[in-house]
Design a protein around this motif. Structure first.
Motif, PDB file in Angstrom:
ATOM      1  N   PRO A 151       0.809  -1.223   0.000  1.00 30.61           N
ATOM      2  CA  PRO A 151       0.000   0.000   0.000  1.00 30.61           C
ATOM      3  C   PRO A 151       0.847   1.282   0.000  1.00 30.61           C
ATOM      4  O   PRO A 151       0.440   2.280  -0.588  1.00 30.61           O
ATOM      5  N   ASP A 152       2.017   1.245   0.618  1.00 30.44           N
ATOM      6  CA  ASP A 152       2.887   2.424   0.647  1.00 30.44           C
ATOM      7  C   ASP A 152       3.412   2.811  -0.733  1.00 30.44           C
ATOM      8  O   ASP A 152       3.883   3.925  -0.936  1.00 30.44           O
ATOM      9  N   ASP A 153       3.356   1.882  -1.693  1.00 26.13           N
ATOM     10  CA  ASP A 153       3.816   2.156  -3.063  1.00 26.13           C
ATOM     11  C   ASP A 153       2.728   2.812  -3.911  1.00 26.13           C
ATOM     12  O   ASP A 153       3.002   3.250  -5.022  1.00 26.13           O
ATOM     13  N   TYR A 154       1.501   2.838  -3.424  1.00 22.17           N
ATOM     14  CA  TYR A 154       0.353   3.382  -4.167  1.00 22.17           C
ATOM     15  C   TYR A 154       0.279   2.833  -5.593  1.00 22.17           C
ATOM     16  O   TYR A 154       0.230   3.589  -6.560  1.00 22.17           O
ATOM     17  N   PRO A 155       0.263   1.507  -5.754  1.00 24.82           N
ATOM     18  CA  PRO A 155       0.230   0.942  -7.107  1.00 24.82           C
ATOM     19  C   PRO A 155      -1.105   1.225  -7.804  1.00 24.82           C
ATOM     20  O   PRO A 155      -2.171   1.024  -7.219  1.00 24.82           O
ATOM     21  N   MET A 156      -1.016   1.710  -9.049  1.00 22.63           N
ATOM     22  CA  MET A 156      -2.237   2.028  -9.782  1.00 22.63           C
ATOM     23  C   MET A 156      -2.010   2.042 -11.287  1.00 22.63           C
ATOM     24  O   MET A 156      -0.893   2.214 -11.751  1.00 22.63           O
ATOM     25  N   PHE A 157      -3.108   1.849 -12.001  1.00 22.37           N
ATOM     26  CA  PHE A 157      -3.121   1.930 -13.455  1.00 22.37           C
ATOM     27  C   PHE A 157      -3.711   3.271 -13.873  1.00 22.37           C
ATOM     28  O   PHE A 157      -4.655   3.763 -13.251  1.00 22.37           O
TER      29      PHE A 157
END
Length: 174
Positions: A151-157
């Motif tokens: 979650p700390d990486d804020y993974p998103m498309f």
């Protein structure tokens, strides 16, 4: 007499140490119980047939139920921009680790993602950003595995144009 007591204590201490080593039994065991140091990896696919979409505070909770009965999901974010469409719902980007919104629908967000594959229509333009890992042009349906996102990486498309998503597979570990 003292020498006999000291010798007996030394033998008992040695026996205790040897018994401990025997019980541990080497790497991967502790007290006769096998310990798995590697977390187990699972995968889940979101598609038209198995996915629920619920509006939550102007966002969309997109979730599925795992074979063990837990609900896990992702969030369609920024509904003002209609770059992505999935199951008839449109949103600006697709966030893979949003626990707060998932909790509001009784589902879990992902704590550790080890890979993904997103399938979308031909001509779509999809990028991925996650904690310093950036893919400018995601290839539809291609697995991107052996990764590590929290979650700390804020993974998103993100999408550069309007994209209709047909499925999303997430590999994750617990």
């Amino acid at each position: 007499m003292k020498k006999t007591i000291i010798a007996s204590l030394a033998v008992l201490a040695s026996a205790a140490v040897l018994t401990t080593f025997a019980l541990v039994g080497g790497a991967g065991k502790f007290g006769g119980v096998r310990v798995n140091a590697e977390p187990k990896t699972y995968s889940i696919t979101f598609d038209e047939s198995n996915t629920t979409v619920e509006e939550v505070l102007d966002k969309y909770a997109i979730y599925v139920t795992t074979p063990r009965g837990a609900k896990v999901g992702v969030i369609g974010w920024n509904n003002d921009e209609a770059d992505f469409t999935f199951k008839g719902y449109s949103f600006g980007n697709l966030r893979l680790c949003e626990h707060h919104y998932m909790e509001m629908v009784g589902a879990y967000g992902f704590d550790h993602i080890t890979g993904f594959a997103i399938s979308f229509e031909e001509g779509g333009d999809v990028s991925f950003d996650g904690g310093g890992t950036y893919y400018d042009e995601i290839v539809s349906g291609t697995p991107y595995k052996d990764k590590s996102f929290t979650p700390d990486d804020y993974p998103m498309f993100y999408a550069g144009n309007s994209v209709t998503v047909s499925s999303l597979t997430i590999w994750y570990s617990c």
